[in-house]
Each structure stands twice: as C-alpha cells, then as structure tokens.
Design an enzyme around this catalytic site. Structure first.
Site, short mmCIF file in Angstrom:
data_model
loop_
_atom_site.label_atom_id
_atom_site.label_comp_id
_atom_site.label_asym_id
_atom_site.label_seq_id
_atom_site.Cartn_x
_atom_site.Cartn_y
_atom_site.Cartn_z
CD GLU A 127 -2.03 2.12 1.56
OE1 GLU A 127 -1.63 2.98 0.71
OE2 GLU A 127 -2.29 2.40 2.73
CB CYS A 150 -1.73 6.89 1.23
SG CYS A 150 -2.71 5.89 2.33
P1 NDP Z 1 9.07 5.12 4.19
O1 NDP Z 1 8.50 4.31 3.10
O2 NDP Z 1 10.52 5.36 4.19
O3 NDP Z 1 8.69 4.45 5.59
C1 NDP Z 1 7.65 3.51 5.77
C2 NDP Z 1 8.17 2.27 6.47
O4 NDP Z 1 9.07 1.56 5.62
C3 NDP Z 1 8.98 2.57 7.74
O5 NDP Z 1 8.76 1.55 8.67
C4 NDP Z 1 10.42 2.53 7.23
O6 NDP Z 1 11.35 2.31 8.25
C5 NDP Z 1 10.34 1.38 6.26
N1 NDP Z 1 11.35 1.38 5.21
C6 NDP Z 1 11.91 2.44 4.57
N2 NDP Z 1 12.78 2.01 3.64
C7 NDP Z 1 12.76 0.67 3.68
C8 NDP Z 1 13.47 -0.35 2.95
N3 NDP Z 1 14.31 -0.06 1.99
N4 NDP Z 1 13.23 -1.64 3.28
C9 NDP Z 1 12.35 -1.94 4.25
N5 NDP Z 1 11.67 -1.04 4.97
C10 NDP Z 1 11.87 0.25 4.68
O7 NDP Z 1 8.29 6.49 4.23
P2 NDP Z 1 8.81 7.90 4.80
O8 NDP Z 1 8.41 7.99 6.19
O9 NDP Z 1 10.24 8.14 4.47
O10 NDP Z 1 7.93 8.88 3.90
C11 NDP Z 1 8.36 9.20 2.57
C12 NDP Z 1 7.18 9.32 1.64
O11 NDP Z 1 6.50 8.05 1.54
C13 NDP Z 1 6.10 10.27 2.08
O12 NDP Z 1 6.40 11.58 1.77
C14 NDP Z 1 4.90 9.72 1.32
O13 NDP Z 1 4.94 10.19 0.00
C15 NDP Z 1 5.12 8.23 1.35
N6 NDP Z 1 4.39 7.57 2.46
C16 NDP Z 1 3.20 7.01 2.18
C17 NDP Z 1 2.47 6.45 3.19
C18 NDP Z 1 1.17 5.84 2.92
O14 NDP Z 1 0.30 5.89 3.78
N7 NDP Z 1 1.00 5.20 1.78
C19 NDP Z 1 2.93 6.44 4.57
C20 NDP Z 1 4.23 7.04 4.76
C21 NDP Z 1 4.90 7.58 3.72
P3 NDP Z 1 12.22 3.54 8.87
O15 NDP Z 1 11.24 4.48 9.49
O16 NDP Z 1 13.09 2.86 9.86
O17 NDP Z 1 12.96 4.15 7.72
#
Ligand code: NDP
Length: 458
Positions: A232, A266
């Site tokens: 998602e 989102c």
């Molecule tokens: P991320 O995708 O980085 O974070 C979401 C989760 O994924 C966190 O638990 C993070 O861990 C983890 N994660 C990040 N990179 C990896 C990887 N390579 N492998 C495995 N797990 C990973 O989102 P951000 O918080 O950086 O937000 C960035 C952008 O993402 C936002 O501006 C938005 O556009 C989008 N986003 C969308 C969401 C939605 O509801 N669909 C929710 C959040 C973000 P950790 O925190 O330790 O990095």
C-alpha cells in the site's frame, strides 16, 4: 534513521531507543514461529474473545494511546483519539466476521470434477512481517493485525523509526488482551535490517505501507524468495467537482480531505479538478476555508492542523512548492513555512500548474492542494488519470450519467462519489499502478494471507 521519539511540534528529542540485537531478532522470530504451530489450531471463537478483549483496552486507553500518537507524529489529539477508537472497531469487526469470511467454499456440483465433495478451504500461512508507516501509527498496524490474527497467522511489526512508543504499546496491548506470547511482536530495527527478516524461512509473507522505494525493496526481496506481499504505497488522489454538485458540501469535504492528518494521508485528496462553471465559486470558498484553519500545537483543542511528522518531510513539501512557484505557479494561500520551532507548514492552495512541474506528478505529503480548471467530464478524467498513482479518487456530481462515467473511468482502487476516500473495515482498500497491489480490509483483506487450499474428495 535513529529510533527515537522526536516531538514534531518542538523538534525536541523526547526519548531514544536501542535497536534490537541480532540475537534478539532471531529469538523473536523463533518465538513467532513456535507460537504459530499451536496458534494456527485455535478456533475462531477463542481468537475472537482475545480480539474483543484487546478492543476493550483500546477503548479504555484511547486517551493514553492518543497522547503517544500526537507526541510522536503530531496529529491532533482529537484525530489520534479517533484513531484509537477506530482500532477497536477494526478488531471487533474481524472478531465478528472472520469465521464467515473464511468459511469453506463448497462446489455446488462436485460431480462436475468427478468428486463426492470438493471445496476451497482458507488456512493461515504463518508469521507475517508488517513494515508500517508513522502516519496512522496504530490504525495502519491494526488493519494488518486484526485480520491476520483472526485468520490464525502471527505478526511481526517493523514500525517506522519515529514511532517507537506506539510500536511498543501495540505489542503490549495484544499481550494484555490475552494473546499468547509470540502472536504479535514488535521488532525495533532500522530499515536496513528488514532484508534478513524477509529472507528468514520462518517468515512467510510481508505487507508494507509506505513510500515507493521501500515498497520496491520489500517486493524485490520477497519476489526473490517467492513470498507473497501486499503493498500500500502513495497516492495523489483526484477530487473532481462538477456543476451539479452541492458546492458547499463539496468545499467543506475538500478541505477535510486535504488537511486530514496534517495533510499526510495516502488517501488525502491532493488534486482538485473543478469544472469551469463552478471553478471561481469553488476556489473562493475553498481558499477562504483553507486560510481560516488554525495551525498550531496538536495538543490544543482549537488546532485544525498540527506539524508535519518529520523535518525531512517538511523539507520535501517545501521543495516541491518552491519549485512550482519558481516555474510560474501561483500560490493562493499559504506556501511559506512559519518562523519558530517545530515542523509546521500552512494549508496551501496552488494554481497555474503545468505538466513539467513535479507537483503535477508527485505525491505531496503535506497540506498542499493543487487546483485545475476543466471544461467537461472527459477533460476532468484525463487530468485525474494523468498520474502514476491509482489509490483513491473522488468525484462530486448529482448527475447519474456523470456518476457512472466517473465510477468506470477513474483509474483507481477506490472511487467515492459525493464524499471523500475513507478506509472502512467493511470495504476493500488498496490501489493500482504505483500505489501498490493487493487489498486490505473486508473479506478480501483477511484472505490475502491465507492459503486457499483446493480440497477434492473422491
Ligand atoms: P518510508 O517508506 O521510508 O517508511 C515507511 C516504512 O518503511 C517505515 O517503517 C520505514 O522504516 C520502512 N522502510 C523504509 N525504507 C525501507 C526499505 N528499503 N526496506 C524496508 N523497509 C523500509 O516512508 P517515509 O516515512 O520516508 O515517507 C516518505 C514518503 O513516503 C512520504 O512523503 C509519502 O509520500 C510516502 N508515504 C506514504 C504512506 C502511505 O500511507 N502510503 C505512509 C508514509 C509515507 P524507517 O522508518 O526505519 O525508515
């Protein structure tokens, strides 16, 4: 990113946390796997009792849970309280419906396949890793955990690094709800330590909510391991307004849809596509309401919009807005960060956007609305679909033929007519294109992490 609670309203580091050692991660995966071997054999009634007990705790502790969320990621206290109660609702929904959703599916005429009896049976898969984001730090987790646990799976949570207290609370609340040790565990680890967990043979599948790069990485590793995933990811939902719509309701809903969760959802409506007959009236009312919102301390009752969750997140929003403005876009309100501590950004409305600007095609994760003027339904659909995302979509019209055209023509996992996109446990939730794949919630969500076993008895 360090695992820490950093108050986004002040920028102050409240508490830091040590990552789990590798031995502890191994131990927790082992506990999950061993638990699954017995938990898979429990019945729906037994699991439902534990779900309801956990829901009771969410209701009793909604104020406490809300404080954790607001402190760690800055949503308003009222929104956070609502989220805690929504968790209780989601748990009860699956407690009451899982048996029906996962009932055997017998073939009406087994003789057609030469059998005395033939059916499909849903069985749990095993320990599932959930990689979760900070924006709905409890509800996002619950919409994975409630169906997964009711199906007889067990959960491992790798939560976002900025919401560790929420992550630990979730592990604790399931334990106090009576779930045996190992049914739901939090792994306090950084993103770079996700890969070995995904490759561990005891972990059978994964779900991720978050950004595209994170989704791509998890899906690639799981593809390599032949493990099922649900993704998602982001969205840049359109919100179309046609002349027959109730304009006052459309404007009020448009504002809510854009600024909910301080603009970081989102399924927030992000692109407002308005028919030229009502464009001026819509714009005037919309801008006036956006400008009137109170930005400030999320703990204060009068606040409508709190800070963005991270400094980096605000920088990203600022950059995309500034870039559009220097390329010729017009800011109708907001568009400039306030002075002072905390990662605040004001409700902003932008018009005059062209296709070469990043704001046209990227997800803006903050309270920034893009406005587009269109001549008819077909032009509205063209702009609405001119995005790599396909999560939610909204269209406002009282004309039945137009409603049908939008229902069929919007390229998205969800379409809401005369409303805003909302996640309900009762409805399937998910996207197409770069918004991801698979479905959460409803009967479809609980079946994602099940083996639909074909049974043939001769
Ligand atoms: P991320 O995708 O980085 O974070 C979401 C989760 O994924 C966190 O638990 C993070 O861990 C983890 N994660 C990040 N990179 C990896 C990887 N390579 N492998 C495995 N797990 C990973 O989102 P951000 O918080 O950086 O937000 C960035 C952008 O993402 C936002 O501006 C938005 O556009 C989008 N986003 C969308 C969401 C939605 O509801 N669909 C929710 C959040 C973000 P950790 O925190 O330790 O990095």
């Amino acid at each position: 990113m360090a695992i820490a609670t950093i108050n986004p309203a002040t920028g102050e580091t409240v508490r830091t946390f040590d990552e789990l050692s590798e031995a502890d991660v191994q131990r927790k995966i082992g506990i999950a796997y061993e638990r699954w071997l017995t938990y898979r054999a429990t019945g729906f009634e037994e699991r439902a009792e534990l779900m309801h007990a956990t829901a009771d705790l969410f209701e009793k502790e909604a104020d406490f849970a809300a404080q954790l969320m607001t402190t760690e990621m800055g949503k308003t206290l009222a929104a956070a309280r609502g989220e805690a109660l929504k968790c209780a609702h989601g748990l009860r929904y699956y407690a009451d419906h899982a048996a029906e959703f996962l009932a055997d599916e017998p073939l009406a005429d087994p003789s057609a396949v030469g059998a005395k009896r033939a059916l499909g049976r849903y069985q749990p898969l095993g320990p599932v890793l959930a990689v979760m984001p900070w924006n709905f730090p409890m509800w996002q987790v619950m919409r994975f955990a409630a169906p997964a646990l009711m199906a007889g799976n067990v959960g491992l949570l790798k939560h976002a690094s900025n919401v560790p207290q929420c992550a630990l609370y979730l592990e604790d609340v399931f334990r106090r709800g009576g779930f045996p040790e190992g049914c739901f565990q939090t792994l306090l680890i950084s993103a770079r330590r996700v890969e070995p967990v995904l490759r561990d043979p005891r972990v059978v599948a994964a779900t991720l909510t978050g950004s595209e790069p994170a989704g791509r990485s998890v899906a690639a590793i799981c593809g390599d391991e032949i493990k099922h995933t649900v993704l998602e990811l982001g969205g840049s939902d359109p919100f179309v307004v046609m002349p027959s719509a109730d304009l006052e309701r459309a404007v009020a809903t448009a504002v809510e849809a854009r600024v909910q969760n301080n603009g970081q959802s989102c399924i927030a409506a992000k692109r407002f596509i308005v028919h030229s007959d009502v464009y001026d009236a819509f714009t005037e009312a919309f801008v006036s309401r956006m400008r009137g919102l109170k930005v400030g301390d999320p703990f204060e009752e009068a606040t409508d919009v709190g800070p963005l969750a991270t400094e980096q997140g605000r920088a990203g929003v600022e950059e995309v807005v500034d870039e559009a403005v220097s390329a010729g876009a017009t800011v109708l309100c907001g568009g400039r960060r306030p002075d002072g501590p905390g990662w605040f950004y004001p409700p902003t409305v932008i018009t005059g956007i062209t296709r070469d600007m990043r704001i046209f095609s990227e997800e803006v994760f903050g309270p920034v609305a893009s406005l587009y003027r269109v001549a008819d339904v077909e032009q509205a659909l063209e702009i609405a679909n001119a995005t790599g995302f396909g999560l939610g979509s909204n269209a406002w019209t009282d004309d039945p033929a137009e409603q049908e055209r939008f229902i069929d023509g919007l390229d998205a996992g969800q379409v809401f007519i005369n409303g805003k996109t909302v996640s309900y446990p009762e409805l399937p939730f998910g996207g197409i294109k770069r918004s991801g794949y698979g479905r959460e919630l409803s009967a479809h969500g609980i079946r994602e992490f099940c083996n639909l076993k074909t049974v043939w008895v001769g």
